[in-house]
Design a protein around this motif. Structure first.
Motif, short mmCIF file in Angstrom:
data_model
loop_
_atom_site.label_atom_id
_atom_site.label_comp_id
_atom_site.label_asym_id
_atom_site.label_seq_id
_atom_site.Cartn_x
_atom_site.Cartn_y
_atom_site.Cartn_z
N TRP A 199 4.36 10.04 -5.04
CA TRP A 199 5.39 9.31 -4.31
C TRP A 199 6.74 9.42 -5.00
CZ3 TRP A 199 5.52 7.87 0.48
CH2 TRP A 199 4.32 7.71 1.16
N SER A 200 6.74 9.61 -6.32
CA SER A 200 8.02 9.78 -7.02
C SER A 200 8.73 11.05 -6.56
CB SER A 200 7.77 9.84 -8.54
OG SER A 200 6.90 10.90 -8.88
N GLN A 201 7.96 12.09 -6.24
CA GLN A 201 8.57 13.33 -5.74
C GLN A 201 9.12 13.13 -4.34
OE1 GLN A 201 4.99 15.71 -6.21
NE2 GLN A 201 5.83 16.73 -8.01
N ILE A 202 8.40 12.39 -3.50
CA ILE A 202 8.88 12.10 -2.15
C ILE A 202 10.16 11.27 -2.23
CG2 ILE A 202 8.36 10.77 -0.05
CD1 ILE A 202 5.46 11.64 -0.34
N TRP A 203 10.17 10.28 -3.12
CA TRP A 203 11.35 9.43 -3.28
C TRP A 203 12.56 10.26 -3.70
CZ3 TRP A 203 13.31 5.15 -1.73
CH2 TRP A 203 14.38 4.57 -2.40
N MET A 262 5.40 8.13 7.10
CA MET A 262 4.35 7.77 8.05
C MET A 262 3.34 8.89 8.25
SD MET A 262 6.05 5.38 10.99
CE MET A 262 7.02 6.67 11.73
N GLY A 263 3.61 10.08 7.70
CA GLY A 263 2.66 11.18 7.83
C GLY A 263 2.51 11.70 9.24
N LEU A 264 3.61 11.70 10.00
CA LEU A 264 3.53 12.14 11.40
C LEU A 264 3.46 13.66 11.50
CD1 LEU A 264 6.14 9.86 13.21
CD2 LEU A 264 3.75 9.40 12.65
N ARG A 265 2.82 14.11 12.55
CA ARG A 265 2.89 15.53 12.90
C ARG A 265 4.32 15.87 13.31
NH1 ARG A 265 -1.82 13.36 15.21
NH2 ARG A 265 -3.77 14.36 14.49
N PRO A 266 4.76 17.12 13.12
CA PRO A 266 6.12 17.48 13.55
C PRO A 266 6.39 17.13 15.01
CG PRO A 266 5.23 19.21 12.16
CD PRO A 266 4.10 18.24 12.39
N SER A 267 5.41 17.38 15.87
CA SER A 267 5.61 17.09 17.29
C SER A 267 5.73 15.59 17.54
CB SER A 267 4.45 17.67 18.11
OG SER A 267 3.21 17.11 17.69
N GLU A 268 5.04 14.77 16.72
CA GLU A 268 5.13 13.32 16.87
C GLU A 268 6.48 12.81 16.39
OE1 GLU A 268 0.36 12.35 16.27
OE2 GLU A 268 1.75 12.14 14.58
N THR A 269 6.97 13.36 15.28
CA THR A 269 8.30 12.97 14.79
C THR A 269 9.36 13.25 15.85
OG1 THR A 269 7.81 13.24 12.44
CG2 THR A 269 10.09 13.54 13.09
N CYS A 270 9.27 14.43 16.46
CA CYS A 270 10.26 14.81 17.48
C CYS A 270 10.04 14.09 18.80
CB CYS A 270 10.23 16.33 17.69
SG CYS A 270 10.76 17.27 16.24
N GLY A 271 8.87 13.51 18.99
CA GLY A 271 8.58 12.78 20.23
C GLY A 271 8.95 11.32 20.19
N THR A 325 -1.63 13.41 0.64
CA THR A 325 -2.04 13.68 -0.75
C THR A 325 -1.51 12.60 -1.69
OG1 THR A 325 -2.12 16.06 -0.33
CG2 THR A 325 -1.94 15.35 -2.62
N SER A 326 -0.24 12.23 -1.54
CA SER A 326 0.35 11.21 -2.40
C SER A 326 -0.34 9.86 -2.21
CB SER A 326 1.85 11.09 -2.12
OG SER A 326 2.52 12.30 -2.39
N SER A 327 -0.68 9.53 -0.98
CA SER A 327 -1.35 8.25 -0.71
C SER A 327 -2.74 8.22 -1.32
CB SER A 327 -1.43 8.01 0.80
OG SER A 327 -0.15 7.90 1.37
N LEU A 328 -3.50 9.30 -1.15
CA LEU A 328 -4.84 9.35 -1.71
C LEU A 328 -4.81 9.29 -3.23
CD1 LEU A 328 -6.41 12.04 0.66
CD2 LEU A 328 -6.97 9.60 0.59
N ARG A 329 -3.86 10.00 -3.83
CA ARG A 329 -3.76 10.01 -5.29
C ARG A 329 -3.25 8.66 -5.82
NH1 ARG A 329 -4.23 14.20 -8.34
NH2 ARG A 329 -2.52 13.67 -9.75
N ALA A 330 -2.58 7.90 -4.97
CA ALA A 330 -2.12 6.57 -5.37
C ALA A 330 -3.21 5.51 -5.22
CB ALA A 330 -0.89 6.18 -4.55
N GLY A 331 -4.36 5.92 -4.71
CA GLY A 331 -5.49 5.00 -4.59
C GLY A 331 -5.68 4.38 -3.23
N ILE A 332 -4.91 4.81 -2.22
CA ILE A 332 -5.09 4.29 -0.86
C ILE A 332 -6.43 4.78 -0.31
CG2 ILE A 332 -4.13 4.12 1.46
CD1 ILE A 332 -2.44 2.82 -0.74
N MET A 353 -9.73 14.79 4.36
CA MET A 353 -10.03 15.34 3.03
C MET A 353 -9.32 16.67 2.82
SD MET A 353 -11.77 13.47 1.02
CE MET A 353 -12.22 14.76 -0.13
N ARG A 354 -9.13 17.44 3.87
CA ARG A 354 -8.51 18.75 3.73
C ARG A 354 -7.02 18.64 3.38
NH1 ARG A 354 -11.14 21.38 9.23
NH2 ARG A 354 -13.32 21.11 8.62
N TYR A 355 -6.46 17.46 3.60
CA TYR A 355 -5.04 17.27 3.32
C TYR A 355 -4.79 16.95 1.84
CZ TYR A 355 -3.50 17.27 8.18
OH TYR A 355 -3.20 17.64 9.46
N CYS A 356 -5.84 16.65 1.11
CA CYS A 356 -5.67 16.26 -0.28
C CYS A 356 -5.67 17.50 -1.16
CB CYS A 356 -6.78 15.30 -0.70
SG CYS A 356 -6.50 14.54 -2.30
#
Length: 349
Positions: A120-124, A149-158, A258-265, A283-286
């Protein structure tokens, strides 16, 4: 009974497959078309349907650059040949359902979609750079909803402004905006699970109240909704200008996961955020590498030391590149529930 008239694959796709698959979703059709034109027809287009067997399909797979591309090309071909065999009885069986040998995953290469941020520090850091350099821009708005929010590109644009429910601190995800085959389309999200209400993180709400338009689409230029392709180009220009890693609109979503899973979510919660039907997809996103495992080992040692008082900390030593590669392959295999070759286990010992 099977048809006696022989048909080439390219003719079957053009004259039969596409006309019979008009109910395919816009995104699925675009994905099929891409892999058919780029991988399937160049390798098999001139062959008759009854000439396509295991050997021919394996040769097509061998010509694909990555495991992901090879599997998607094979699955697309399986849909075509399944229609020819199961629905139309032009061939006796579907040869693409067999097991094939795929290219080894390219461990140290960037994923073809781009770089995934793992903390999350990299995202920030990204969000701070865009806030200071381009406040309120389309790039900042796209990164806010993609990273946070982890949206798909199409969801962000929608997204529309009305989808942000400030009184409930929620964002409603109900539409997707896609661009394929020269056609832009606003439609429902891809699955029932993708239709969701997500919590609005405090920083997103703070920035929304300062930079959001009064109404209309969340991402719009000169009154028109921006599609994922155009938005990706804007992010690329921003990234190159500030000499940032090759993060893309797609890997913002992977970075969130990946950041959320590694942060313990909890993975179940992350799966709901992403709108996945199955947790296995999440799991494939981690993205975990051998170096990540070494860093985690240091953290675990520190925690263990705190519990044991003054006991010595056993810090893992830096490993040579060949050992890191072996650990990377093991980490990959475990994340996909693949069997570990005995030779690989012996080399890691």
């Amino acid at each position: 009974m099977y048809a006696t008239q022989r048909i080439k694959l390219k003719d079957f796709v053009t004259n039969t497959f596409w006309p019979n698959k008009k109910k395919l979703s816009h995104t699925t059709r675009a994905c099929y078309r891409k892999y058919i034109q780029k991988y399937i027809l160049p390798a098999l287009g001139e062959r008759f349907l009854d000439e396509i067997g295991y050997t021919e399909i394996q040769q097509m797979i061998n010509g694909c650059g990555t495991e992901k591309i090879a599997k998607t090309a094979k699955d697309t071909l399986s849909s075509i040949l399944g229609h020819a065999s199961r629905d139309l009885h032009l061939i006796p069986y579907n040869p693409a359902v067999a097991s094939f040998i795929y290219p080894d995953p390219r461990i140290f290469d960037e994923p073809f979609q781009g770089v995934v941020l793992k903390k999350w520090s990299q995202i920030w850091e990204w969000l701070e750079i865009v806030r200071k350099s381009e406040p309120g821009s389309l790039v900042e708005r796209a990164l806010l909803t993609s990273f946070l929010m982890g949206l798909r590109p199409s969801e962000t644009c929608g997204l529309d402004i009305l989808d942000f429910k400030l009184d409930k601190d929620q964002v409603r995800i109900i539409k997707a905006y896609t661009y394929a085959d020269g056609k832009r389309e606003l439609h429902d999200v891809k699955t029932p699970q993708a239709r969701r209400d997500l919590p609005m993180l405090s920083y997103l709400k703070e920035r929304f109240e300062k930079i959001a338009p009064d109404d209309g689409p969340w991402l719009a230029h000169e009154g028109k909704r921006v599609d994922p392709y155009s938005m990706s180009k804007r992010i690329r220009r921003f990234r190159d200008k500030h000499e940032l890693p090759r993060v893309t609109l797609q890997t913002c979503r992977h970075s969130f996961a990946t950041s959320s899973l590694r942060a313990g979510i909890d993975i179940g919660s992350v799966s709901k955020w992403l709108g996945h039907t199955h947790v296995n997809t999440t799991m494939r996103y981690c993205r975990i590498s051998a170096e990540d495992l070494m860093e985690d080992a240091c953290t675990l040692n520190e925690l263990l030391h705190e519990e044991q008082g003054n006991s010595p900390i056993l810090m893992p030593e830096a490993l040579p590149a060949d050992k890191l590669l072996i650990l990377d392959k093991i980490a990959y295999a475990l994340s996909y529930d693949k069997a570990l070759p005995q030779e690989l286990l012996e080399r890691a010992a």
